[in-house]
Design a protein around this motif. Sequence first.
Motif, PDB file in Angstrom:
ATOM      1  N   ILE A 220       0.818  -1.223   0.000  1.00  7.48           N
ATOM      2  CA  ILE A 220       0.000   0.000   0.000  1.00  7.48           C
ATOM      3  C   ILE A 220       0.846   1.266   0.000  1.00  7.48           C
ATOM      4  CG2 ILE A 220      -1.958  -1.127   1.118  1.00  7.48           C
ATOM      5  CD1 ILE A 220      -1.097   0.056   3.756  1.00  7.48           C
ATOM      6  N   ARG A 221       2.153   1.132   0.146  1.00  4.64           N
ATOM      7  CA  ARG A 221       3.029   2.302   0.048  1.00  4.64           C
ATOM      8  C   ARG A 221       3.486   2.561  -1.384  1.00  4.64           C
ATOM      9  NH1 ARG A 221       5.610  -0.420   4.539  1.00  4.64           N
ATOM     10  NH2 ARG A 221       4.892   0.447   6.533  1.00  4.64           N
ATOM     11  N   GLU A 235     -11.592   2.428   0.056  1.00  7.80           N
ATOM     12  CA  GLU A 235     -10.504   1.708   0.717  1.00  7.80           C
ATOM     13  C   GLU A 235     -10.637   0.205   0.518  1.00  7.80           C
ATOM     14  OE1 GLU A 235      -8.432   1.392   5.157  1.00  7.80           O
ATOM     15  OE2 GLU A 235     -10.375   2.367   4.896  1.00  7.80           O
ATOM     16  N   ARG A 236     -11.869  -0.284   0.550  1.00  6.78           N
ATOM     17  CA  ARG A 236     -12.090  -1.713   0.351  1.00  6.78           C
ATOM     18  C   ARG A 236     -11.662  -2.145  -1.047  1.00  6.78           C
ATOM     19  NH1 ARG A 236     -17.901  -4.863   1.115  1.00  6.78           N
ATOM     20  NH2 ARG A 236     -17.138  -6.947   0.543  1.00  6.78           N
ATOM     21  N   LYS A 241      -8.898  -5.343  -4.484  1.00  9.72           N
ATOM     22  CA  LYS A 241      -8.684  -5.480  -5.920  1.00  9.72           C
ATOM     23  C   LYS A 241      -7.276  -5.110  -6.371  1.00  9.72           C
ATOM     24  CE  LYS A 241     -13.518  -4.750  -7.265  1.00  9.72           C
ATOM     25  NZ  LYS A 241     -14.448  -3.949  -8.100  1.00  9.72           N
ATOM     26  N   HIS A 242      -6.604  -4.259  -5.621  1.00  7.69           N
ATOM     27  CA  HIS A 242      -5.290  -3.786  -6.066  1.00  7.69           C
ATOM     28  C   HIS A 242      -4.156  -4.299  -5.171  1.00  7.69           C
ATOM     29  CE1 HIS A 242      -6.985  -0.995  -9.075  1.00  7.69           C
ATOM     30  NE2 HIS A 242      -7.966  -0.833  -8.198  1.00  7.69           N
ATOM     31  N   ALA A 243      -4.238  -3.997  -3.889  1.00 12.01           N
ATOM     32  CA  ALA A 243      -3.135  -4.362  -2.998  1.00 12.01           C
ATOM     33  C   ALA A 243      -3.050  -5.873  -2.780  1.00 12.01           C
ATOM     34  CB  ALA A 243      -3.293  -3.643  -1.657  1.00 12.01           C
ATOM     35  N   THR A 247      -0.187  -8.953  -3.221  1.00 11.35           N
ATOM     36  CA  THR A 247       0.236  -9.711  -2.047  1.00 11.35           C
ATOM     37  C   THR A 247       0.190 -11.208  -2.313  1.00 11.35           C
ATOM     38  OG1 THR A 247      -0.647  -7.950  -0.644  1.00 11.35           O
ATOM     39  CG2 THR A 247      -0.200 -10.048   0.422  1.00 11.35           C
ATOM     40  N   LEU A 248      -0.644 -11.626  -3.258  1.00 13.20           N
ATOM     41  CA  LEU A 248      -0.737 -13.043  -3.592  1.00 13.20           C
ATOM     42  C   LEU A 248       0.579 -13.598  -4.132  1.00 13.20           C
ATOM     43  CD1 LEU A 248      -4.234 -13.381  -5.316  1.00 13.20           C
ATOM     44  CD2 LEU A 248      -3.492 -14.453  -3.190  1.00 13.20           C
TER      45      LEU A 248
END
Length: 326
Positions: A220-221, A235-236, A241-243, A247-248
């Motif tokens: 998220i940075r 934020e959700r 959908k993005h962060a 991470t996966l």
Amino acid sequence: MIHYFIRRLFVGAITLVLITFLVYALIRMMPGTPLTIVQAVGDPSMQMSEADQKRLEKAYGLDKPWPLGYLDWASKVARFDLGNSLSRKEPVVRLIGRRIGPTLLLTVSSLVLTYVLSIPLGLWSTARSNTIAERTVSMLLYMLYSLPSFVAALYLQILFAVKLEWLPLRGMKSIDYADLSAMGQAWDIFLHALLPVICFTYGSLAYYSRFIKSNMQEVIRQDYIRTAKAKGLTERSILVKHAFRNTLIPLVTLVGLTLPSLLSGAIILEMIFSWPGMGTLFFEALNERDYPTIMGLTLMFSVLTLAGQLLADMLYSVVDPRVTYS
């Protein structure tokens, strides 16, 4: 990519040879043999003669030096034959096949439960970062991760099986299991498996949720997350959908290694709960110096670990198309 996986298979084959060679050397150097163990626990008045002992040693291949014994075992494996159990007098394949079901019941249930709980928990921890609730949950997860599973197993047995008598103490089935209906049998196995699954799961749950949170906080940075915020996305939407999608990428590297580690780590917990799985079988085979069974289980654990690493590489390229293998 094909050349890469061919190389991986070649390296994996060499690794299997080295692992099985070292394990075979270690177990053959252990004090005692299958015959001496049988005599030690048997009736002293029924001890076999020296001639009978030599005859059995020759029949079991124990009269040969261990390097030759390993070559004999490897030649059988090359013909897809794991040999016969020395103590149970049945094929090792059949023995493992009978024990793998109970172990998979615990490990697969634990694996599914870990991902079902850790992913939303990791997302929630990221969204509520630095709040009192998040810090409290993080502290509890850290404490759970630090608690050895066998210690938790003993405490859970004392509380829920001995004190409260809500759950069975050990085993996989009740005495009257055969008299129960199909639903009753399923419920009986569920009650017996509940405590072992909890012990298998809580450590992985703590680790995975913290892993997801730490990776999410790094993601998220990134600049594209700030761009998404500037576009007015919720934020959700940004987190899921993005962060989380990025991470996966490091998360899938753990997927292929989790199941083999659960299988190999089942020995202590299965012994505590008297669960008739492969962990218990491995422990019994070690005590009985049942070389074919030990080697069969070692081979299976090794193959699963190497296959898990290969699966992780394949999933990595699926999640991140930028990753290519050559």
